[in-house]
Design an enzyme around this catalytic site. Structure first.
Site, PDB file in Angstrom:
ATOM      1  N   CYS A  65       1.159  -1.158   0.471  1.00 44.34           N
ATOM      2  CA  CYS A  65       0.038  -0.092  -0.399  1.00 44.34           C
ATOM      3  C   CYS A  65       0.968   1.390  -0.098  1.00 44.34           C
ATOM      4  O   CYS A  65       1.677   1.316  -0.014  1.00 44.34           O
ATOM      5  CB  CYS A  65      -0.943  -0.383   1.349  1.00 44.34           C
ATOM      6  N   ALA A  68       2.742   1.713   2.694  1.00 39.84           N
ATOM      7  CA  ALA A  68       4.039   0.441   2.474  1.00 39.84           C
ATOM      8  C   ALA A  68       5.244   0.876   2.093  1.00 39.84           C
ATOM      9  O   ALA A  68       6.587   1.246   2.164  1.00 39.84           O
ATOM     10  CB  ALA A  68       4.082  -0.427   2.375  1.00 39.84           C
ATOM     11  N   ARG A  99      13.114  -5.668   4.976  1.00 37.07           N
ATOM     12  CA  ARG A  99      13.413  -5.947   3.874  1.00 37.07           C
ATOM     13  C   ARG A  99      14.772  -5.647   4.349  1.00 37.07           C
ATOM     14  O   ARG A  99      15.908  -5.813   3.105  1.00 37.07           O
ATOM     15  CB  ARG A  99      12.922  -4.675   3.095  1.00 37.07           C
ATOM     16  N   HIS A 197       5.836   6.269  -2.457  1.00 41.30           N
ATOM     17  CA  HIS A 197       7.382   7.249  -2.757  1.00 41.30           C
ATOM     18  C   HIS A 197       6.851   8.660  -3.262  1.00 41.30           C
ATOM     19  O   HIS A 197       8.047   9.064  -2.742  1.00 41.30           O
ATOM     20  CB  HIS A 197       7.827   5.905  -4.734  1.00 41.30           C
TER      21      HIS A 197
HETATM   22 FE1  CFM Z   1      12.910   0.301  -5.868  1.00 37.39          FE
HETATM   23 FE2  CFM Z   1      12.545  -1.584  -6.365  1.00 37.39          FE
HETATM   24 FE3  CFM Z   1      10.469   0.011  -4.378  1.00 37.39          FE
HETATM   25 FE4  CFM Z   1      13.163  -1.163  -4.177  1.00 37.39          FE
HETATM   26 FE5  CFM Z   1      12.887  -3.318  -2.364  1.00 37.39          FE
HETATM   27 FE6  CFM Z   1      11.607  -3.945  -5.074  1.00 37.39          FE
HETATM   28 FE7  CFM Z   1       9.928  -2.437  -3.195  1.00 37.39          FE
HETATM   29 MO1  CFM Z   1      10.936  -4.915  -2.301  1.00 37.39          MO
HETATM   30  S1  CFM Z   1      13.993  -1.319  -6.238  1.00 37.39           S
HETATM   31  S2  CFM Z   1      12.161   1.060  -3.505  1.00 37.39           S
HETATM   32  S3  CFM Z   1      14.441  -1.677  -2.372  1.00 37.39           S
HETATM   33  S4  CFM Z   1      11.068   0.022  -6.681  1.00 37.39           S
HETATM   34  S5  CFM Z   1      12.984  -4.820  -3.161  1.00 37.39           S
HETATM   35  S6  CFM Z   1      11.776  -3.513  -6.881  1.00 37.39           S
HETATM   36  S7  CFM Z   1       9.768  -4.452  -4.112  1.00 37.39           S
HETATM   37  S8  CFM Z   1      11.111  -2.563  -1.385  1.00 37.39           S
HETATM   38  S9  CFM Z   1       8.636  -0.358  -3.188  1.00 37.39           S
END
Ligand code: CFM
Length: 541
Positions: A65, A68, A99, A197
């Site tokens: 979500c 997260a 993570r 993000h």
């Molecule tokens: Fe970028 Fe990713 Fe992500 Fe990531 Fe991650 Fe990820 Fe993620 Mo898991 S590089 S920031 S450090 S999009 S592995 S492929 S899914 S936490 S939101």
């Protein structure tokens, strides 16, 4: 056409038609748009995929979500800050950062990575408001830990009842003298963690970046979108330091709040994870004139290519020589390290379903190991991460994407200072070095399959029909995959290993993948298709 190059002959188009036919008509129509069988050559370039739209309710998705994406992904790794989840504890899973982001305390010895902070709202707070409780939580955190800064992250109930977390943050910043950043990242805000993000980028840009001016050496860079999972950022920094390039700040793996405040003094931004941080890269360029380049630090070839982008940017003979010498030495060492594993990995077929960048980033290292990425997909990426940034102007804005604020950014009248002149900038842009990302499928080519926001049933069908040698995914499906007798590598947290980035990381990766795929235990796992026929059943209405 449309056959995965080696292994079982399965026609991809009919595979897609078949899986789609199992869904109710409305769902089928939606899911079909998220699956693309790549055509060869020119035809492949005009294909499009649907991404960053709502997941069908009830389908088992891998997505997370908005909360997260903000708390768990972008803000959580900043190690000298206290991050408070505001909400009932059951909503605050990512209060516990899971993570494997790593952080080393600086001289001030502040490191709060292993702590979990939540306001633990109760029924009473949901009914009468949680602002007082939040203020008290910030007060306590400031008094007990004296962190560099504090962040507050809203969960769904907070948005629903309307707590003004931004006013509380302002008041408490005044009271405690510690910067407090509030994020309205309620889980429901977007269709996935991707919205979180963007919210995190906006706040970092307006509240932290640009606070402290401090002149920096000529060759100073930032790394954006690198989260130091399993120590990746440390290996990348080691290599740049060897080239005598200063990494001023890394957003946000192994990141200190104070480094973030100074980050606008760097000359060049390298963007590793385009999905999670392209917003900040663009805003820093607009305001401070810092150009950015998309890089990939996974695998020796990609790492070398990324370092050459840095050489091209600074355009300094001595530095270029140094970078080339480091590449030569490190590539040789990496090749030696990888060599013993190649025999066991050759020709193995891999599927990757990860986040918004790694399903692409790991494809080149697999190819260097002699393996074949055959099917791939992201959980929450946007069309530009698949098709390349040139599609951005054509992306449809819908009710969900409208939900996330686009900041209006202008050049800073005093601090807009690009390190290169406009003419050279344009040249690098034309050469594809700057402000460019071609996306995942430029590398995948014809005869491969791309699935966005894959569901469990689709993944299971893929495993049964294609019998891959390895599936890269996350904890939500790892053990489901392994129960099929197929090894699974978590590419989110690296299954307790790492680093995998850079030259030394590639050797670790080769070792771990060999250990996983060639583990004798798989011979003992009874893969159903090997020794007994399937039971097929259907429901007659
Ligand atoms: Fe970028 Fe990713 Fe992500 Fe990531 Fe991650 Fe990820 Fe993620 Mo898991 S590089 S920031 S450090 S999009 S592995 S492929 S899914 S936490 S939101």
């Amino acid at each position: 056409m449309s056959e995965i190059m080696t292994g079982p002959e399965v026609n991809l188009e009919s595979w897609v038609d078949n899986i789609i036919s199992k869904y109710p008509p409305k769902v089928a129509k939606k899911r079909r748009r998220h699956m693309v069988v790549r055509e060869e050559g020119e035809a492949g370039c005009s294909q499009t995929i649907e991404a960053n739209t709502r997941t069908v309710p009830g389908i088992i998705s891998q997505r997370g979500c908005c909360y997260a994406g903000c708390k768990g992904v972008v803000i959580g790794p900043i190690g000298d800050m206290v991050h408070i989840t505001h909400g009932p504890v059951g909503c605050g899973y990512y209060s516990w950062l899971t993570r494997r982001n790593m952080y080393k305390a600086r001289d001030d010895k502040k490191n709060y990575m292993s702590y979990c902070f939540t306001t633990d709202m109760q029924d009473h707070d949901v009914i009468f408001g949680g602002e007082k409780k939040l203020a008290q939580a910030i007060r306590e955190a400031a008094q007990i830990f004296k962190p560099a800064a504090i962040s507050v992250h809203a969960t769904c109930p907070v948005g629903l009842i309307g707590d003004d977390i931004h006013q509380v943050a302002k008041d408490m910043e005044k009271e405690t003298g510690i910067p407090v950043m509030a994020f309205s990242c309620e889980g429901y805000k977007g269709v996935s963690q991707s919205a979180g993000h963007h919210i995190a980028n906006n706040k970092l840009f307006t509240s932290a970046v640009g606070k402290v001016d401090e002149p920096q050496p000529e060759f100073t860079i930032n790394i954006l979108g690198e989260y130091n999972i399993g120590g990746d950022a440390w290996e990348i920094e080691r290599v740049f330091e060897k080239c005598k390039i200063k990494v001023l700040s890394t957003f946000s793996g192994n990141m200190s709040y104070f480094e973030m405040e100074k980050s606008h003094n760097a000359k060049f931004n390298l963007v590793m994870c385009h999905r999670s941080i392209n917003y900040l890269a663009e805003m820093m360029e607009k305001k401070y004139g810092i150009p950015w380049a998309k890089v990939n630090f996974i695998g020796p070839e990609s790492m070398a290519k990324s370092m050459r982008k840095v050489a091209a940017f600074f355009n300094n003979d001595e530095l270029t020589k140094r970078i080339e010498a480091v590449i030569e030495e490190e590539v040789e060492n990496a090749k030696k390290g990888i060599e013993p594993y190649l025999k066991g990995l050759e020709g193995k077929r891999v599927m990757l379903f990860v986040g918004g960048s790694r399903a692409h980033h790991y494809q080149s290292v697999f190819r260097e190991l002699g393996m074949e990425p055959v099917v791939a997909g992201y959980e929450f990426a946007h069309r530009d991460d698949y098709e390349g940034r040139h599609v951005i102007p054509t992306i449809k804005v819908d009710a969900d994407s409208k939900n996330i604020e686009e900041l209006k950014v202008e050049a800073d009248p005093e601090r807009y200072m690009p390190a290169i002149d406009e003419e050279y900038r344009k040249r690098l842009e034309e050469e594809g070095v700057l402000s460019n990302y071609d996306g995942m499928w430029a590398d995948m080519g014809g005869g491969t399959l791309i699935i966005d926001d894959i569901s469990h049933v689709e993944l299971e069908r893929l495993i049964l029909d294609f019998k891959p040698d390895l599936v890269c995914s996350g904890i939500k499906d790892k053990y489901v995959i392994e129960k099929f007798g197929v090894p699974s590598k978590q590419l989110h947290n690296y299954d307790y290993s790492g680093p995998y980035a850079g030259f030394r990381g590639a050797v670790n990766f080769a070792r771990d993948i060999d250990m996983l795929i060639n583990n004798p235990a798989w011979k003992l796992a009874r893969t159903p298709w090997k020794d007994r026929p399937f039971l097929n059943a259907s429901l007659n209405s």
